[in-house]
Scaffold this motif. Structure first.
Motif, short mmCIF file in Angstrom:
data_model
loop_
_atom_site.label_atom_id
_atom_site.label_comp_id
_atom_site.label_asym_id
_atom_site.label_seq_id
_atom_site.Cartn_x
_atom_site.Cartn_y
_atom_site.Cartn_z
N LEU A 24 40.35 2.23 109.86
CA LEU A 24 41.04 1.61 110.97
C LEU A 24 41.08 2.54 112.17
O LEU A 24 41.00 3.75 112.05
CB LEU A 24 42.48 1.27 110.57
N SER A 25 41.24 1.93 113.32
CA SER A 25 41.47 2.69 114.53
C SER A 25 42.67 2.08 115.23
O SER A 25 42.74 0.86 115.40
CB SER A 25 40.24 2.63 115.45
N PHE A 26 43.62 2.89 115.61
CA PHE A 26 44.80 2.39 116.31
C PHE A 26 44.39 1.78 117.64
O PHE A 26 44.90 0.76 118.05
CB PHE A 26 45.80 3.54 116.52
N ILE A 27 43.45 2.41 118.32
CA ILE A 27 42.94 1.90 119.58
C ILE A 27 41.75 0.99 119.25
O ILE A 27 40.79 1.41 118.64
CB ILE A 27 42.47 3.04 120.51
N ARG A 28 41.85 -0.25 119.67
CA ARG A 28 40.78 -1.20 119.35
C ARG A 28 39.73 -1.20 120.46
O ARG A 28 39.35 -0.15 120.93
CB ARG A 28 41.38 -2.58 119.12
N LYS A 29 39.25 -2.35 120.86
CA LYS A 29 38.15 -2.45 121.82
C LYS A 29 38.56 -2.19 123.26
O LYS A 29 37.73 -1.86 124.09
CB LYS A 29 37.49 -3.82 121.73
N GLY A 30 39.83 -2.43 123.58
CA GLY A 30 40.27 -2.26 124.95
C GLY A 30 39.84 -3.39 125.86
O GLY A 30 39.80 -3.22 127.07
N GLN A 31 39.54 -4.53 125.29
CA GLN A 31 39.09 -5.68 126.06
C GLN A 31 40.23 -6.66 126.24
O GLN A 31 40.88 -7.06 125.27
CB GLN A 31 37.93 -6.39 125.37
N VAL A 32 40.47 -7.05 127.48
CA VAL A 32 41.48 -8.05 127.76
C VAL A 32 41.07 -9.35 127.08
O VAL A 32 39.92 -9.78 127.18
CB VAL A 32 41.63 -8.25 129.29
N GLY A 33 42.00 -9.96 126.36
CA GLY A 33 41.73 -11.23 125.70
C GLY A 33 41.02 -11.12 124.37
O GLY A 33 40.70 -12.14 123.76
N ASN A 34 40.81 -9.91 123.87
CA ASN A 34 40.10 -9.73 122.61
C ASN A 34 40.83 -10.36 121.43
O ASN A 34 40.23 -10.68 120.42
CB ASN A 34 39.85 -8.24 122.36
N TRP A 35 42.12 -10.58 121.58
CA TRP A 35 42.90 -11.20 120.51
C TRP A 35 42.33 -12.56 120.12
O TRP A 35 42.50 -13.01 118.99
CB TRP A 35 44.36 -11.34 120.92
N LYS A 36 41.63 -13.22 121.06
CA LYS A 36 41.08 -14.54 120.80
C LYS A 36 40.06 -14.51 119.67
O LYS A 36 39.82 -15.53 119.02
CB LYS A 36 40.45 -15.11 122.06
N GLU A 37 39.45 -13.36 119.43
CA GLU A 37 38.50 -13.24 118.33
C GLU A 37 39.18 -13.28 116.97
O GLU A 37 38.55 -13.50 115.94
CB GLU A 37 37.71 -11.93 118.45
N TYR A 38 40.49 -13.07 116.94
CA TYR A 38 41.23 -13.00 115.68
C TYR A 38 42.11 -14.22 115.44
O TYR A 38 42.55 -14.45 114.32
CB TYR A 38 42.10 -11.74 115.67
N PHE A 39 42.39 -14.99 116.49
CA PHE A 39 43.29 -16.14 116.38
C PHE A 39 42.50 -17.44 116.31
O PHE A 39 41.54 -17.63 117.06
CB PHE A 39 44.20 -16.23 117.61
N ASP A 40 42.93 -18.31 115.43
CA ASP A 40 42.38 -19.66 115.45
C ASP A 40 43.21 -20.49 116.43
O ASP A 40 44.16 -19.98 117.03
CB ASP A 40 42.33 -20.28 114.04
N GLU A 41 42.89 -21.77 116.59
CA GLU A 41 43.57 -22.61 117.58
C GLU A 41 45.06 -22.73 117.29
O GLU A 41 45.89 -22.65 118.20
CB GLU A 41 42.93 -24.00 117.63
N GLU A 42 45.43 -22.90 116.04
CA GLU A 42 46.84 -23.02 115.67
C GLU A 42 47.61 -21.74 116.01
O GLU A 42 48.72 -21.79 116.54
CB GLU A 42 46.98 -23.34 114.18
N MET A 43 47.02 -20.60 115.69
CA MET A 43 47.67 -19.32 115.99
C MET A 43 47.80 -19.13 117.50
O MET A 43 48.81 -18.61 117.99
CB MET A 43 46.89 -18.17 115.37
N THR A 44 46.78 -19.54 118.25
CA THR A 44 46.82 -19.42 119.70
C THR A 44 47.96 -20.26 120.27
O THR A 44 48.73 -19.78 121.11
CB THR A 44 45.47 -19.86 120.31
N GLN A 45 48.08 -21.49 119.82
CA GLN A 45 49.16 -22.35 120.29
C GLN A 45 50.52 -21.78 119.92
O GLN A 45 51.46 -21.82 120.72
CB GLN A 45 48.99 -23.76 119.73
#
Length: 126
Positions: free
Chosen positions: A83-104
């Motif tokens: 693991l790395s505490f610091i991830r990609k540093g990309q704004v909006g990268n969370w979208k790669e991990y959330f499905d539609e239900e999680m996003t809502q």
């Protein structure tokens, strides 16, 4: 770290206080040099272009990820080792991990917690 919104809203209420500087990660992502200048001004520090360039290089996400002081290597080794505490540093990268239900669900959580404030988080398409 917690409770997140209580801390953020308390700081937001004081954003005009002369000893408070409120920054968003999205600002850093868009124009790191401008944010470095803004911080220097806030701290009443003179800074030249060479220093700004060095700071921007030091704070570049790829260099930041290598910084053992911020990457919590000892903690991540205990968890998994990869693991790395610091991830990609990309704004909006969370979208790669959330499905539609999680996003809502996250959007409702944000709206519910920001209902009583004019604070908004900039939406940047990635």
């Amino acid at each position: 770290m917690s409770p997140y919104f209580k801390h953020v809203k308390e700081a937001w209420q004081r954003r005009h206080h002369p000893n408070m500087l409120f920054l968003f990660y999205e600002e850093l992502s868009k124009d790191l040099a401008a944010v470095v200048r803004r911080v220097a001004t806030f701290l009443e520090k003179d800074i030249n272009e060479e220093q700004i360039e060095k700071l921007c290089d030091h704070l570049n996400i790829e260099n930041f990820k290598k910084n053992k002081s911020v990457n919590l290597e000892e903690v991540t080794k205990l968890a998994n080792g990869n693991l790395s505490f610091i991830r990609k540093g990309q704004v909006g990268n969370w979208k790669e991990y959330f499905d539609e239900e999680m996003t809502q669900q996250a959007e409702r959580w944000m709206a519910d917690n920001l209902r009583d404030t004019d604070l908004t988080f900039e939406q940047i398409n990635t």
